[in-house]
Design a protein around this motif. Structure first.
Motif, PDB file in Angstrom:
ATOM      1  N   ASN A   8       0.764  -1.192   0.236  1.00  0.00           N
ATOM      2  CA  ASN A   8      -0.156  -0.143  -0.176  1.00  0.00           C
ATOM      3  C   ASN A   8       0.938   1.353   0.019  1.00  0.00           C
ATOM      4  O   ASN A   8       0.552   2.297  -0.567  1.00  0.00           O
ATOM      5  CB  ASN A   8      -0.874   0.015   1.200  1.00  0.00           C
ATOM      6  CG  ASN A   8      -2.175   1.012   1.142  1.00  0.00           C
ATOM      7  OD1 ASN A   8      -2.506   1.271  -0.078  1.00  0.00           O
ATOM      8  ND2 ASN A   8      -2.738   1.346   2.213  1.00  0.00           N
ATOM      9  N   LYS A  12       1.067   4.355  -2.744  1.00  0.00           N
ATOM     10  CA  LYS A  12       0.873   5.793  -2.646  1.00  0.00           C
ATOM     11  C   LYS A  12       2.011   6.379  -2.996  1.00  0.00           C
ATOM     12  O   LYS A  12       1.887   7.564  -3.479  1.00  0.00           O
ATOM     13  CB  LYS A  12       1.057   5.833  -0.926  1.00  0.00           C
ATOM     14  CG  LYS A  12      -0.479   5.452  -0.492  1.00  0.00           C
ATOM     15  CD  LYS A  12      -0.624   5.590   0.964  1.00  0.00           C
ATOM     16  CE  LYS A  12      -1.983   5.228   1.408  1.00  0.00           C
ATOM     17  NZ  LYS A  12      -1.928   5.232   3.153  1.00  0.00           N
ATOM     18  N   HIS A  58      -2.036  19.365  -1.111  1.00  0.00           N
ATOM     19  CA  HIS A  58      -3.319  18.684  -1.294  1.00  0.00           C
ATOM     20  C   HIS A  58      -4.320  19.609  -2.133  1.00  0.00           C
ATOM     21  O   HIS A  58      -5.132  19.110  -2.952  1.00  0.00           O
ATOM     22  CB  HIS A  58      -3.808  18.267  -0.052  1.00  0.00           C
ATOM     23  CG  HIS A  58      -5.303  17.463   0.013  1.00  0.00           C
ATOM     24  ND1 HIS A  58      -6.539  18.083   0.158  1.00  0.00           N
ATOM     25  CD2 HIS A  58      -5.449  16.068  -0.120  1.00  0.00           C
ATOM     26  CE1 HIS A  58      -7.312  17.081  -0.221  1.00  0.00           C
ATOM     27  NE2 HIS A  58      -6.682  15.821  -0.337  1.00  0.00           N
ATOM     28  N   VAL A  65      -9.067  13.745  -7.336  1.00  0.00           N
ATOM     29  CA  VAL A  65      -7.864  12.974  -6.454  1.00  0.00           C
ATOM     30  C   VAL A  65      -8.034  13.382  -5.142  1.00  0.00           C
ATOM     31  O   VAL A  65      -7.830  12.677  -4.141  1.00  0.00           O
ATOM     32  CB  VAL A  65      -6.479  13.512  -6.979  1.00  0.00           C
ATOM     33  CG1 VAL A  65      -5.290  12.887  -5.825  1.00  0.00           C
ATOM     34  CG2 VAL A  65      -6.089  12.946  -8.296  1.00  0.00           C
ATOM     35  N   ARG A  66      -8.304  15.006  -4.865  1.00  0.00           N
ATOM     36  CA  ARG A  66      -8.604  15.026  -3.415  1.00  0.00           C
ATOM     37  C   ARG A  66     -10.023  14.151  -2.665  1.00  0.00           C
ATOM     38  O   ARG A  66      -9.811  14.072  -1.583  1.00  0.00           O
ATOM     39  CB  ARG A  66      -9.073  16.602  -3.330  1.00  0.00           C
ATOM     40  CG  ARG A  66      -7.795  17.564  -3.751  1.00  0.00           C
ATOM     41  CD  ARG A  66      -8.021  19.057  -3.431  1.00  0.00           C
ATOM     42  NE  ARG A  66      -9.160  19.352  -3.979  1.00  0.00           N
ATOM     43  CZ  ARG A  66      -9.395  20.218  -4.676  1.00  0.00           C
ATOM     44  NH1 ARG A  66      -8.170  21.205  -5.296  1.00  0.00           N
ATOM     45  NH2 ARG A  66     -10.281  20.983  -5.271  1.00  0.00           N
ATOM     46  N   ILE A  68     -10.506  11.217  -3.502  1.00  0.00           N
ATOM     47  CA  ILE A  68     -10.221  10.141  -3.075  1.00  0.00           C
ATOM     48  C   ILE A  68      -9.060   9.942  -2.292  1.00  0.00           C
ATOM     49  O   ILE A  68      -9.300   8.930  -1.298  1.00  0.00           O
ATOM     50  CB  ILE A  68      -9.680   9.183  -4.582  1.00  0.00           C
ATOM     51  CG1 ILE A  68     -10.803   9.085  -5.762  1.00  0.00           C
ATOM     52  CG2 ILE A  68      -8.849   7.842  -4.423  1.00  0.00           C
ATOM     53  CD1 ILE A  68     -10.132   8.812  -6.906  1.00  0.00           C
ATOM     54  N   TYR A  69      -8.099  10.802  -1.886  1.00  0.00           N
ATOM     55  CA  TYR A  69      -7.107  10.826  -1.134  1.00  0.00           C
ATOM     56  C   TYR A  69      -7.513  12.001  -0.312  1.00  0.00           C
ATOM     57  O   TYR A  69      -6.998  13.287  -0.585  1.00  0.00           O
ATOM     58  CB  TYR A  69      -5.666  11.130  -2.112  1.00  0.00           C
ATOM     59  CG  TYR A  69      -4.601  10.473  -1.187  1.00  0.00           C
ATOM     60  CD1 TYR A  69      -4.381   9.098  -1.102  1.00  0.00           C
ATOM     61  CD2 TYR A  69      -3.871  11.535  -0.658  1.00  0.00           C
ATOM     62  CE1 TYR A  69      -3.380   8.627  -0.258  1.00  0.00           C
ATOM     63  CE2 TYR A  69      -2.627  11.076  -0.130  1.00  0.00           C
ATOM     64  CZ  TYR A  69      -2.516   9.734   0.233  1.00  0.00           C
ATOM     65  OH  TYR A  69      -1.331   9.218   0.768  1.00  0.00           O
ATOM     66  N   SER A  70      -7.921  11.824   0.731  1.00  0.00           N
ATOM     67  CA  SER A  70      -8.353  12.724   2.000  1.00  0.00           C
ATOM     68  C   SER A  70      -7.048  13.488   2.307  1.00  0.00           C
ATOM     69  O   SER A  70      -6.221  13.169   2.333  1.00  0.00           O
ATOM     70  CB  SER A  70      -9.280  12.287   3.009  1.00  0.00           C
ATOM     71  OG  SER A  70      -8.234  11.586   3.776  1.00  0.00           O
ATOM     72  N   LYS A  73      -5.337  11.777   5.204  1.00  0.00           N
ATOM     73  CA  LYS A  73      -4.277  10.539   4.509  1.00  0.00           C
ATOM     74  C   LYS A  73      -3.148  11.304   4.128  1.00  0.00           C
ATOM     75  O   LYS A  73      -2.121  10.554   4.448  1.00  0.00           O
ATOM     76  CB  LYS A  73      -5.230   9.951   3.366  1.00  0.00           C
ATOM     77  CG  LYS A  73      -6.345   8.762   3.810  1.00  0.00           C
ATOM     78  CD  LYS A  73      -6.692   8.085   2.663  1.00  0.00           C
ATOM     79  CE  LYS A  73      -7.799   7.115   3.137  1.00  0.00           C
ATOM     80  NZ  LYS A  73      -8.401   6.504   1.854  1.00  0.00           N
ATOM     81  N   MET A  74      -3.247  12.241   3.324  1.00  0.00           N
ATOM     82  CA  MET A  74      -1.931  12.951   2.937  1.00  0.00           C
ATOM     83  C   MET A  74      -1.103  13.341   3.935  1.00  0.00           C
ATOM     84  O   MET A  74      -0.044  13.280   3.866  1.00  0.00           O
ATOM     85  CB  MET A  74      -2.474  14.097   2.077  1.00  0.00           C
ATOM     86  CG  MET A  74      -1.005  14.750   1.414  1.00  0.00           C
ATOM     87  SD  MET A  74      -1.631  15.866  -0.128  1.00  0.00           S
ATOM     88  CE  MET A  74      -1.293  14.397  -1.420  1.00  0.00           C
TER      89      MET A  74
END
Length: 105
Positions: A8, A12, A58, A65-66, A68-70, A73-74
């Motif tokens: 994973n 990323k 971000h 993308v924002r 999907i990828y909070s 998380k970032m």
């Protein structure tokens, strides 16, 4: 069958490498560093500032993308992989500066 732990993270890292840092985000990072009288490496070594740099980047990502990828998380990824991310961000900023210098000629 369980997924190996590092898989994973590798995914990323590969996802992050796909994105350029836009000119406006570069400026925001530069302004942020100047306002806080720090450099990128020092900012990335501090958890609060690391999260703020992650938030700037971000915000510059495409909307899809924002979603999907909070941001959380970032921020977590930037903090847990801070050595990798400082290198990545510095490399992207340097590449962008070279492109801008060529355009001005």
């Amino acid at each position: 069958m369980p997924i190996p732990r590092g898989t994973n993270t590798k995914r990323k890292e590969n996802m992050i490498k796909q994105f350029e840092i836009s000119t406006s985000v570069q400026k925001q990072i530069g302004d942020y560093l100047a306002a806080n009288n720090t450099d990128l490496k020092t900012a990335m070594a501090d958890e609060t500032r690391n999260g703020e740099v992650a938030a700037i980047i971000h915000a510059g990502l495409p909307m899809m993308v924002r979603k999907i990828y909070s941001l959380e998380k970032m921020k977590n990824f930037f903090w847990t992989k801070k050595e990798l991310m400082v290198e990545f961000v510095a490399m992207r900023l340097a590449t962008a500066e070279k492109k801008n210098a060529k355009k001005k000629r």
